[in-house]
Design a protein around this motif. Structure first.
Motif, PDB file in Angstrom:
ATOM      1  N   UNK A 271     -89.040 -68.122 -21.451  1.00 17.12           N
ATOM      2  CA  UNK A 271     -89.158 -66.758 -20.950  1.00 17.12           C
ATOM      3  C   UNK A 271     -87.869 -65.967 -21.066  1.00 17.12           C
ATOM      4  N   UNK A 272     -86.738 -66.669 -20.957  1.00 21.86           N
ATOM      5  CA  UNK A 272     -85.427 -66.016 -21.067  1.00 21.86           C
ATOM      6  C   UNK A 272     -84.819 -66.218 -22.456  1.00 21.86           C
ATOM      7  N   UNK A 273     -85.653 -66.717 -23.390  1.00 22.95           N
ATOM      8  CA  UNK A 273     -85.149 -67.095 -24.715  1.00 22.95           C
ATOM      9  C   UNK A 273     -84.430 -65.986 -25.457  1.00 22.95           C
ATOM     10  N   UNK A 274     -84.989 -64.772 -25.486  1.00 22.89           N
ATOM     11  CA  UNK A 274     -84.370 -63.662 -26.212  1.00 22.89           C
ATOM     12  C   UNK A 274     -82.999 -63.320 -25.634  1.00 22.89           C
ATOM     13  N   UNK A 275     -82.928 -63.303 -24.308  1.00 25.55           N
ATOM     14  CA  UNK A 275     -81.660 -62.972 -23.652  1.00 25.55           C
ATOM     15  C   UNK A 275     -80.618 -64.058 -23.904  1.00 25.55           C
ATOM     16  N   UNK A 276     -81.049 -65.306 -23.867  1.00 27.12           N
ATOM     17  CA  UNK A 276     -80.131 -66.428 -24.132  1.00 27.12           C
ATOM     18  C   UNK A 276     -79.623 -66.358 -25.581  1.00 27.12           C
ATOM     19  N   UNK A 277     -80.534 -66.069 -26.511  1.00 25.37           N
ATOM     20  CA  UNK A 277     -80.143 -65.979 -27.931  1.00 25.37           C
ATOM     21  C   UNK A 277     -79.112 -64.882 -28.161  1.00 25.37           C
ATOM     22  N   UNK A 278     -79.268 -63.755 -27.467  1.00 22.26           N
ATOM     23  CA  UNK A 278     -78.299 -62.662 -27.598  1.00 22.26           C
ATOM     24  C   UNK A 278     -76.927 -63.084 -27.112  1.00 22.26           C
ATOM     25  N   UNK A 279     -76.896 -63.833 -26.003  1.00 23.97           N
ATOM     26  CA  UNK A 279     -75.619 -64.329 -25.477  1.00 23.97           C
ATOM     27  C   UNK A 279     -74.978 -65.289 -26.471  1.00 23.97           C
ATOM     28  N   UNK A 280     -75.803 -66.184 -27.030  1.00 19.37           N
ATOM     29  CA  UNK A 280     -75.275 -67.221 -27.912  1.00 19.37           C
ATOM     30  C   UNK A 280     -74.845 -66.674 -29.267  1.00 19.37           C
ATOM     31  N   UNK A 281     -75.504 -65.586 -29.721  1.00 15.74           N
ATOM     32  CA  UNK A 281     -75.207 -65.041 -31.048  1.00 15.74           C
ATOM     33  C   UNK A 281     -73.727 -64.657 -31.161  1.00 15.74           C
ATOM     34  N   UNK A 282     -73.074 -65.166 -32.197  1.00 14.41           N
ATOM     35  CA  UNK A 282     -71.652 -64.892 -32.413  1.00 14.41           C
ATOM     36  C   UNK A 282     -70.767 -66.034 -31.979  1.00 14.41           C
ATOM     37  N   UNK A 283     -71.252 -66.829 -30.996  1.00 15.02           N
ATOM     38  CA  UNK A 283     -70.469 -67.968 -30.507  1.00 15.02           C
ATOM     39  C   UNK A 283     -70.782 -69.255 -31.268  1.00 15.02           C
ATOM     40  N   UNK A 284     -71.914 -69.294 -31.954  1.00 11.92           N
ATOM     41  CA  UNK A 284     -72.414 -70.520 -32.571  1.00 11.92           C
ATOM     42  C   UNK A 284     -71.353 -71.230 -33.408  1.00 11.92           C
ATOM     43  N   UNK A 285     -71.096 -72.491 -33.064  1.00  9.14           N
ATOM     44  CA  UNK A 285     -70.130 -73.294 -33.812  1.00  9.14           C
ATOM     45  C   UNK A 285     -68.693 -72.834 -33.686  1.00  9.14           C
ATOM     46  N   UNK A 286     -68.417 -71.979 -32.689  1.00  8.29           N
ATOM     47  CA  UNK A 286     -67.077 -71.404 -32.565  1.00  8.29           C
ATOM     48  C   UNK A 286     -66.113 -72.180 -31.683  1.00  8.29           C
ATOM     49  N   UNK A 287     -66.531 -73.323 -31.165  1.00 10.38           N
ATOM     50  CA  UNK A 287     -65.666 -74.055 -30.226  1.00 10.38           C
ATOM     51  C   UNK A 287     -64.406 -74.582 -30.908  1.00 10.38           C
ATOM     52  N   UNK A 288     -64.544 -75.109 -32.132  1.00  8.81           N
ATOM     53  CA  UNK A 288     -63.373 -75.632 -32.854  1.00  8.81           C
ATOM     54  C   UNK A 288     -62.394 -74.502 -33.159  1.00  8.81           C
ATOM     55  N   UNK A 289     -62.941 -73.361 -33.589  1.00  9.64           N
ATOM     56  CA  UNK A 289     -62.109 -72.197 -33.878  1.00  9.64           C
ATOM     57  C   UNK A 289     -61.345 -71.760 -32.625  1.00  9.64           C
ATOM     58  N   UNK A 290     -62.050 -71.662 -31.498  1.00 11.18           N
ATOM     59  CA  UNK A 290     -61.419 -71.219 -30.248  1.00 11.18           C
ATOM     60  C   UNK A 290     -60.373 -72.224 -29.771  1.00 11.18           C
ATOM     61  N   UNK A 291     -60.643 -73.517 -29.957  1.00 10.02           N
ATOM     62  CA  UNK A 291     -59.660 -74.530 -29.562  1.00 10.02           C
ATOM     63  C   UNK A 291     -58.378 -74.407 -30.371  1.00 10.02           C
ATOM     64  N   UNK A 292     -58.522 -74.145 -31.671  1.00 13.95           N
ATOM     65  CA  UNK A 292     -57.334 -73.989 -32.522  1.00 13.95           C
ATOM     66  C   UNK A 292     -56.571 -72.706 -32.186  1.00 13.95           C
ATOM     67  N   UNK A 293     -57.303 -71.645 -31.887  1.00 18.42           N
ATOM     68  CA  UNK A 293     -56.644 -70.407 -31.457  1.00 18.42           C
ATOM     69  C   UNK A 293     -55.940 -70.612 -30.116  1.00 18.42           C
TER      70      UNK A 293
END
Length: 605
Positions: free
Chosen positions: A263-285
């Protein structure tokens, strides 16, 4: 500080060799752990077969317990292997940084961007002075991986700061150069990442994220998500022991959670969009930003880059940890289990809302770019120990000793002295083809750009005030814009005249004016232009083949000076020393060059 380029090259070579050895060792260790993982898998299979042969409850218990041991060791092995792989990747990036510096010392191209996208034909000087593009000043300097860094470096070369600003930048670059070895670590952390993704994350943090997370600020929802992991865990353990209807309760909870997640899928997807796979990048930054926070910086310019005393690196690491957890949704099976029993995606969204400190993080991410730009300049200080920082004067002055062109390799570089008078003059430079007139004008101009960027210049000594630099060198026609060479020249002259009329501190560099017209009009046009510069008191360097223009000194003895580059002739052979000399040129090489291709001028018959 290292005293010679050979010492610098040897340093880079030694460090690259050491890193290559370390990386080879890590590769062997990673390969060994891969073999251990295969062995553990085989052991687990053997233990499972052993377990299936259990004859009674006691054997089932202790043989079943054995199944846990290879799994536990396997998990530890994977964790160790991942740590070694991450270290190998970092050291490989660090090796790339050192190898790039070594290649530059040997005259090869810089592997960082050359700034082609910053080319602007109508700029006052960048196109004429090789500021952007291949074999350019930008290509010599650039050590930036981020969008902010490359844009800031381009800006520092295309715009002129105030005297106070230039001096502040000089101090910052000197301080950065004192930490040069650690700057390689920062550059290694930033290498290889998708620049567009960090820009996307920054844009998201600016305002989109807060708006997208509004749906998580429901108190009952937050309470439910908070207690759910404990409830689900207790019910699962109890169901395993007791069984019965508790399994039905668990399935009902899973159904409710699945409905809530979908039910909250669209809202969750909007939050996640742009962050996907970005943890390694953020850790290095975060690692790069942490380096900037660890040093007690003294220069006012670097201090001004920090908007607060908070550890932004720690905040970014927290964000990276949340995104890493959020990335579990990329595995469909794992995502289903986590969301049906723990509302994993909703929990990540709530944690993002609780974390949200966007302004400070945005500043920290931008700060990396500003540090990269300073590091680019500081690397030049380190790699060119014989270059010097110019003195920035008030008023009107320009003097340089042993001034050379920074884009010409040291082995072929020729140095000249040059100085303006205390009042503005038009300095007419005559000479043969290929004798060095154009290069000299570019040498003066490009070193002025370096000086105004706060960087060291290719000279043993330089002192100058701040001029608005305007050039006229590479004039080309344009079929696209239906512009002839002569029309393009007129457009450039109009721009120069508008600039010098509205700017008190203009300085003009002109190489062979009005090439697109006949010799008479060329001479008359050049003459009237020079007289206009005299009238407006604009210091001008004017290179020309037209020896007749040098005669203007007779009628303008206080405001026109003559210089020249000549050729040396020995047994019919030409040679050039590329040294600037006083007075008009007396020897030209056109007749000699034409004769070499079979065209003899009539006066030689």
């Amino acid at each position: 500080m290292l005293k010679s380029q050979q010492e610098i090259e040897n340093k880079y070579k030694l460090r690259a060799t050491e890193l290559s050895g370390t990386i080879d060792g890590l590769k062997k260790s990673i390969d060994k752990l891969s073999m251990v993982r295969i062995a553990l898998l085989l052991v687990e299979i053997a233990f499972f077969v052993f377990f299936l042969q259990s004859a009674n409850d006691t054997e089932i218990f202790w043989r079943g317990s054995l199944l846990v041991l290879p799994i536990a060791v396997f998990i530890l092995t994977v964790k160790k292997q991942n740590a070694l792989s991450k270290n190998k990747d970092y050291l490989s990036s660090l090796l790339w940084v050192y190898e790039n510096e070594l290649a530059l010392c040997r005259g090869d191209e810089n592997k960082y961007a050359h700034g082609e996208n910053f080319k602007e034909e109508n700029h006052a000087y960048t196109a004429d002075l090789d500021v952007f593009g291949r074999s350019s000043l930008f290509a010599l300097l650039n050590r930036c991986s981020t969008k902010v860094g490359t844009e800031r470096l381009a800006q520092s070369l295309a715009l002129t700061d105030t005297q106070e600003g230039i001096i502040a930048r000089q101090e910052a670059i000197v301080e950065m150069a004192s930490h040069i070895d650690r700057t390689f670590e920062l550059r290694a952390n930033l290498k290889g990442h998708d620049v567009s993704q960090i820009e996307q994350i920054k844009q998201k943090l600016k305002g989109l994220l807060a708006e997208q997370l509004k749906f998580t600020r429901n108190k009952p929802l937050r309470l439910y998500v908070k207690i759910l992991p404990y409830v689900a865990s207790i019910l699962t353990l109890t169901a395993i022991i007791v069984g019965g209807k508790l399994w039905t309760v668990l399935m009902l909870i899973a159904f409710i959670n699945a409905t809530l997640t979908l039910g909250q899928g669209k809202k969750i997807n909007k939050v996640y969009y742009g962050f996907s796979g970005g943890s390694a990048l953020l850790n290095d930054y975060a690692a790069a930003i942490k380096w900037t926070e660890e040093i007690n910086w003294q220069s006012s310019y670097i201090k001004s880059l920090f908007s607060s005393t908070k550890q932004v690196s720690a905040q970014i690491k927290k964000l990276a940890k949340i995104i890493q957890a959020f990335d579990a949704r990329l595995n469909i099976l794992l995502s289903a289990i986590l969301n049906f029993f723990f509302l994993w995606d909703l929990d990540c969204c709530i944690k993002l809302d609780q974390w949200n400190t966007t302004a400070e993080v945005e500043n920290g991410l931008d700060r990396i770019g500003y540090f990269e730009e300073l590091i680019s300049m500081a690397t030049l200080v380190h790699n060119e120990p014989t270059w010097t920082f110019p003195l920035i004067d008030e008023g009107f002055s320009l003097s340089a000793t042993e001034l050379g062109h920074p884009l010409i390799k040291q082995v072929g570089r020729v140095y000249n002295d040059y100085q303006l008078e205390t009042q503005a003059t038009v300095d007419i430079v005559t000479g043969s083809n290929m004798a060095g007139k154009s290069t000299f004008l570019r040498t003066v101009g490009i070193n002025m750009i370096l000086a105004y960027a706060g960087a060291p210049v290719c000279a043993s000594q330089m002192r100058l005030s701040i001029f608005k630099l305007v050039t006229y060198m590479r004039i080309v026609d344009s079929l696209k814009e239906s512009t002839s060479t002569f029309k393009a020249e007129l457009n450039r002259l109009k721009m120069i005249l508008n600039t010098v009329k509205t700017t008190e501190n203009a300085m003009v560099l002109i190489d062979e004016m009005l090439r697109g017209t006949n010799s008479r009009d060329k001479y008359l046009g050049s003459k009237v232009f020079i007289e206009k510069m005299i009238e407006l008191r604009v210091p001008t360097l004017f290179a020309t083949h037209d020896l007749q223009l040098s005669e203007l000194q007779a009628t303008h003895s206080q405001t026109v000076r003559n210089f020249h580059f000549d050729i040396q002739l020995a047994q019919g052979e030409m040679s050039f020393d590329y040294k600037l000399k006083h007075g008009p040129c007396s020897t030209f090489n056109a007749a000699i060059l034409l004769k070499e291709i079979g065209l003899v001028l009539e006066e030689e018959h």
